[in-house]
Write a protein that holds these residues in place. Sequence first.
Motif, short mmCIF file in Angstrom:
data_model
loop_
_atom_site.label_atom_id
_atom_site.label_comp_id
_atom_site.label_asym_id
_atom_site.label_seq_id
_atom_site.Cartn_x
_atom_site.Cartn_y
_atom_site.Cartn_z
N GLU A 1 -0.77 7.67 7.01
CA GLU A 1 0.19 7.04 7.92
C GLU A 1 -0.37 5.72 8.45
N HIS A 2 -1.66 5.72 8.71
CA HIS A 2 -2.30 4.53 9.27
C HIS A 2 -2.27 3.36 8.28
N LEU A 3 -2.58 3.66 7.02
CA LEU A 3 -2.85 2.59 6.07
C LEU A 3 -1.63 2.16 5.26
N CYS A 4 -0.71 3.10 4.98
CA CYS A 4 0.27 2.85 3.92
C CYS A 4 1.59 2.28 4.44
N ASP A 5 2.25 1.46 3.56
CA ASP A 5 3.60 1.01 3.85
C ASP A 5 4.59 2.13 3.53
N GLY B 1 -2.97 11.66 8.48
CA GLY B 1 -3.24 10.69 9.53
C GLY B 1 -3.71 9.37 8.93
N VAL B 2 -4.59 9.47 7.95
CA VAL B 2 -5.12 8.28 7.29
C VAL B 2 -4.02 7.57 6.50
N ALA C 1 6.16 4.84 5.67
CA ALA C 1 5.19 5.74 6.30
C ALA C 1 5.58 6.06 7.75
N LEU D 1 -11.60 2.10 5.92
CA LEU D 1 -10.17 1.86 6.13
C LEU D 1 -9.93 0.43 6.60
N ASN D 2 -10.79 -0.06 7.50
CA ASN D 2 -10.66 -1.45 7.95
C ASN D 2 -10.81 -2.42 6.79
N ILE E 1 0.86 -1.19 0.00
CA ILE E 1 0.00 0.00 0.00
C ILE E 1 0.89 1.23 0.00
N ALA F 1 -7.65 -2.37 4.59
CA ALA F 1 -6.56 -3.08 5.27
C ALA F 1 -6.78 -4.59 5.18
#
Lengths: 310, 330
Positions: free
Chosen positions: A207-211, A204-205, A227, A182-183, A32, A186
């Motif tokens: 950072e949460h989701l991406c490699d 914020g989104v 990330a 988002l869940n 991601i 993932a």
Amino acid sequence: MSLLSVENISKRYANGVLAVDDVSLSVAPGEIVGIVGESGCGKSTTAKIILKRLEPDRGTVRFAGHDLADVRGRRLRSLRARFQLVPQSPQTALDPRMTVGAAIAFNLRVHGWSRAKIPDRVDEMLDQVGIAPRLRDRYPHELSGGQVQRVAIARALATGPDLLVCDEAVSALDKSVQAQVLNLLARLQRERGIAILFISHDLGVVEHLCDRVAVMYLGRVVEEGPAEEIWARPRHPYTQALLSAIPGESRSRIVLAGDPPDPADAPAGCAFHTRCPRAVEECARRRPDLLPLAAPHRDACALSTSAVPV
Amino acid sequence: MSAPEDTPLLEIEHLSVTFGAAHAVRDVSLRLDPGGTVVVLGESGSGKSVTARSVLRLPGRRASVRGRIRLAGCDLFALDEKAMRQVRGRDIGFVPQDPNSSLDPLRRIGTQVEEVLQVHGAVADRRARRARVAELLALVGIPNPARTARSYPHELSGGMRQRVVIAMAVACAPRLIIADEPTTALDVTVQAQVLDLFTTLQRELGTALLLVTHDVGVAAELAADVVVMYAGRIVERGPAAAVLTAPAHPYTAGLLGARPRPGLRRGELAAIPGGPPPATEVVDAACAFAPRCGRAEPACSATAPELRDVGPGRAAACLLPIAPLQEVGA
């Protein structure tokens, strides 16, 4: 090998705006990758070029080894089944006159699925995104925003893609509903190994989701790297300012002077030097490259520690 | 308008707004002291914008409004339309989400700011008015105010246009600014500038601020009193520092738990299942959040909870509020 490889693409619009300026990035299978930046940074134009909705002036986009510039007609269609777009707005993503089941079925027909197999596939896809298949006969306005966006993801998933290109796919959703989507993304990555190119203005989104993340400013990638690294140790002054501007975060605020410059009249040298709190004279003259070459975390700043030749 | 010292600047009492069968705002009461800040936090359809716009008596077409709103003791619903037009702009400045809706694309920026001063008779002399326009544009951080005054709206960026609208809102030194998602349409670096501007203006002018947002971060940033709305009702209120770190209402806790945050990389976010009910389907005799609430018990679907004290300066409308100091999402 990369699933998607974007090499040195540039695009200048007829109005003179150099929307994308020598951008390179890659997405490995199951990875991601985020593209983050503010309006006018070129992230959506980059997405359009990757989806072959726009021809670049220069550069190459390869998907699974195929140069997209050379692929047409039937071959393009079969390749397109493998990279699908999840659009921004759930309201405009789906035809209001089509039931959600029909919308998914339509995408399958375009990609040559036989009519007999389509109904089961539609139900399977709705189930995948957490929507009861009995809702297949509903119209988009009868569903919530989060449900409609999940239908849009189901439609994109139906053709069995290896890559989803999400252009601000969760930005229009309320936070409590955004988390559902988002869940789901993932989970698709984890369980089905789907790669995602995730374009967003929301750090914020991302950072949460991406490699990995590429930060864009005025058509160029100014920093890219893992990330977590970028979140914890941003190097480029623009990335630092961007992270510090997130409301409610406890970073000390770096307030940038003024607005992003007009993309049609981008400054010479480093495009960020007009707003950069650390700019020196050299920044107005020379445009820094992304350095160090081939390193996992790179940035384009003359003053960055990574710019010192090693 | 004048009022004794201890009168709140703004007092909303039992406000209800319906649009046909849709009950958008249900029995909302809140107060704002002179110079204070209240942030109304909620998602789409929560009634937060309708509440704010009701203070301007602009709740939207075909709205039916009940309750009372007082500004410095003066009953706004008792004013005639002419008097209300004077209140808007002179006593209350308004900053909408989209600056384009407040700016005339065909007229110069300076003329539009000047008009606010003229309509309310704030500055009678024309030359003094022009000087005041330049001062106002400088106050909101517009570089080169003289040149900007001669520009048309399309020549400015979104952030600059929003600054112009804020300059218009504070032109007559109102006692209250109502801002409806004022930074939502802006890029994050520009949003930071505009939030700083509100704080600065409040400090310099002593203006009170009623700000509506969907963004928990914005509420935390302004560190004000926060009012959380859901399905037309206030479900929780109190100081932002307390409410946003140790929420008492499960909906507030859900909003905070759904936020991506560091250390949770790609982990499961605590999404609130389902979506908010349509305003036509909310019933008065139940908690509207109960169908989505992990803590709900049968009683929650049979009683509408009242706002009750849950700590110093705090209240929550929940039969089973989360005990103080319990972890978010626990």
